[in-house]
Design a protein around this motif. Structure first.
Motif, PDB file in Angstrom:
ATOM      1  N   LEU A 234       0.790  -1.218   0.000  1.00 35.58           N
ATOM      2  CA  LEU A 234       0.000   0.000   0.000  1.00 35.58           C
ATOM      3  C   LEU A 234       0.829   1.278   0.000  1.00 35.58           C
ATOM      4  O   LEU A 234       0.375   2.321  -0.440  1.00 35.58           O
ATOM      5  CB  LEU A 234      -0.949   0.022   1.221  1.00 35.58           C
ATOM      6  CG  LEU A 234      -1.911  -1.156   1.337  1.00 35.58           C
ATOM      7  CD1 LEU A 234      -2.769  -0.999   2.578  1.00 35.58           C
ATOM      8  CD2 LEU A 234      -2.791  -1.274   0.093  1.00 35.58           C
ATOM      9  N   GLN A 235       2.061   1.189   0.504  1.00 36.63           N
ATOM     10  CA  GLN A 235       2.893   2.398   0.592  1.00 36.63           C
ATOM     11  C   GLN A 235       4.361   1.991   0.652  1.00 36.63           C
ATOM     12  O   GLN A 235       4.717   0.982   1.263  1.00 36.63           O
ATOM     13  CB  GLN A 235       2.523   3.188   1.853  1.00 36.63           C
ATOM     14  CG  GLN A 235       3.223   4.539   1.984  1.00 36.63           C
ATOM     15  CD  GLN A 235       2.748   5.312   3.213  1.00 36.63           C
ATOM     16  OE1 GLN A 235       2.014   4.785   4.048  1.00 36.63           O
ATOM     17  NE2 GLN A 235       3.176   6.544   3.333  1.00 36.63           N
ATOM     18  N   VAL A 236       5.198   2.767  -0.021  1.00 32.86           N
ATOM     19  CA  VAL A 236       6.650   2.542   0.008  1.00 32.86           C
ATOM     20  C   VAL A 236       7.354   3.876   0.232  1.00 32.86           C
ATOM     21  O   VAL A 236       6.796   4.949  -0.012  1.00 32.86           O
ATOM     22  CB  VAL A 236       7.159   1.891  -1.294  1.00 32.86           C
ATOM     23  CG1 VAL A 236       6.582   0.508  -1.491  1.00 32.86           C
ATOM     24  CG2 VAL A 236       6.825   2.782  -2.498  1.00 32.86           C
ATOM     25  N   GLY A 237       8.586   3.819   0.700  1.00 30.74           N
ATOM     26  CA  GLY A 237       9.356   5.043   0.903  1.00 30.74           C
ATOM     27  C   GLY A 237      10.738   4.719   1.428  1.00 30.74           C
ATOM     28  O   GLY A 237      11.055   3.571   1.738  1.00 30.74           O
ATOM     29  N   ARG A 238      11.579   5.743   1.508  1.00 30.22           N
ATOM     30  CA  ARG A 238      12.930   5.595   2.018  1.00 30.22           C
ATOM     31  C   ARG A 238      12.992   6.135   3.446  1.00 30.22           C
ATOM     32  O   ARG A 238      12.375   7.158   3.777  1.00 30.22           O
ATOM     33  CB  ARG A 238      13.931   6.360   1.160  1.00 30.22           C
ATOM     34  CG  ARG A 238      14.023   5.817  -0.272  1.00 30.22           C
ATOM     35  CD  ARG A 238      15.073   6.553  -1.080  1.00 30.22           C
ATOM     36  NE  ARG A 238      16.428   6.294  -0.583  1.00 30.22           N
ATOM     37  CZ  ARG A 238      17.534   6.707  -1.199  1.00 30.22           C
ATOM     38  NH1 ARG A 238      17.435   7.410  -2.325  1.00 30.22           N
ATOM     39  NH2 ARG A 238      18.721   6.441  -0.703  1.00 30.22           N
ATOM     40  N   LEU A 239      13.758   5.465   4.279  1.00 29.99           N
ATOM     41  CA  LEU A 239      13.943   5.901   5.668  1.00 29.99           C
ATOM     42  C   LEU A 239      15.245   6.694   5.804  1.00 29.99           C
ATOM     43  O   LEU A 239      16.228   6.392   5.135  1.00 29.99           O
ATOM     44  CB  LEU A 239      13.971   4.686   6.603  1.00 29.99           C
ATOM     45  CG  LEU A 239      12.688   3.851   6.641  1.00 29.99           C
ATOM     46  CD1 LEU A 239      12.860   2.658   7.565  1.00 29.99           C
ATOM     47  CD2 LEU A 239      11.496   4.709   7.100  1.00 29.99           C
TER      48      LEU A 239
END
Length: 239
Positions: A234-239
């Motif tokens: 549902l959601q992806v991103g970089r930390l």
């Protein structure tokens, strides 16, 4: 899930594992020094390209892992298959191989790193992020057990970071059944033996062949290891 990433959950079903909607987070660490090209290609399906009109993205989005699924757990290799982006296809466009997604035509560059083979990481443990060599699609795998035989066909470019959420995700995965094209072992209630098994296999082949001839594509969507429960990102991103 809806196209905007929100979800609709029915509340009129019995509270069992099969009916329950599970939400988990997986954190992945990427090997930017060992496999820089793999990491760059992987991140290209997480980050939106720069200098792109926001309104254009609404009507004509780029392919993203935020609209992907985990379709299968390969029984032979133990790979949890991920990165499956619906409608992303490899096609021949004007004599060259390209990726098509909606009206977008994107270069189908291979995920290749010119690194010393002696420095490549073996598929020797659980939780490694890997991609099949010479495959332009972003589909990837996560090892669920040691499988060194993959070293000849895949490249490791990251690993799972084992926090509480990730551990729970893999525990839940163990409870999700998978489809098998083989008849269940021990299924012989009437003690009919090998003859019945041969009849079953012949009938299965006949009906599957007839379905394909008649254009029923549901047969092609069943394959060994397919997860019998939808797993969406549902959601992806970089930390």
């Amino acid at each position: 899930a809806r196209t905007d990433g929100s979800t609709y959950i029915r509340d009129d079903l019995e509270d069992t594992f099969d009916n329950r909607v599970l939400f988990q987070r997986i954190i992945l660490g990427l090997y930017g020094k060992l496999s820089p090209n793999h990491v760059q290609k992987f991140l290209s399906f997480i980050e939106t390209p720069k200098n792109v009109d926001v309104e254009d993205l609404i009507d004509n989005p780029y392919p993203s892992f935020s609209r992907s699924t985990f379709p299968a757990l390969d029984q032979e290799t133990g790979l949890l298959m991920g990165g499956n982006i619906p409608s992303l296809r490899v096609k021949d466009v004007a004599g060259t191989t390209a990726l098509t997604y909606g009206s977008r035509v994107l270069p189908a560059n291979l995920w290749i790193d010119e690194s010393d083979s002696s420095k490549r990481i073996s598929h020797s443990t659980k939780g490694l992020l890997t991609h099949k060599n010479l495959d332009p699609l972003p589909n990837f795998g996560i090892t669920t057990r040691s499988q060194p035989s993959l070293d000849a066909t895949h490249t490791v470019f990251g690993q799972v970071l084992w926090d509480a959420d990730t551990l729970q995700f893999f525990r839940d995965l163990e409870d999700i059944p998978t489809y098998s094209v083989e008849r269940p072992s021990g299924f012989d209630d009437f003690n009919t033996g090998d003859v019945a098994t041969q009849v079953f296999n012949a009938q299965r082949a006949l009906f599957r062949g007839a379905a394909k001839t008649l254009g029923d594509d549901r047969v092609s969507k069943l394959y060994d290891g397919k997860l019998l429960r939808r797993m969406e990102v549902l959601q992806v991103g970089r930390l």
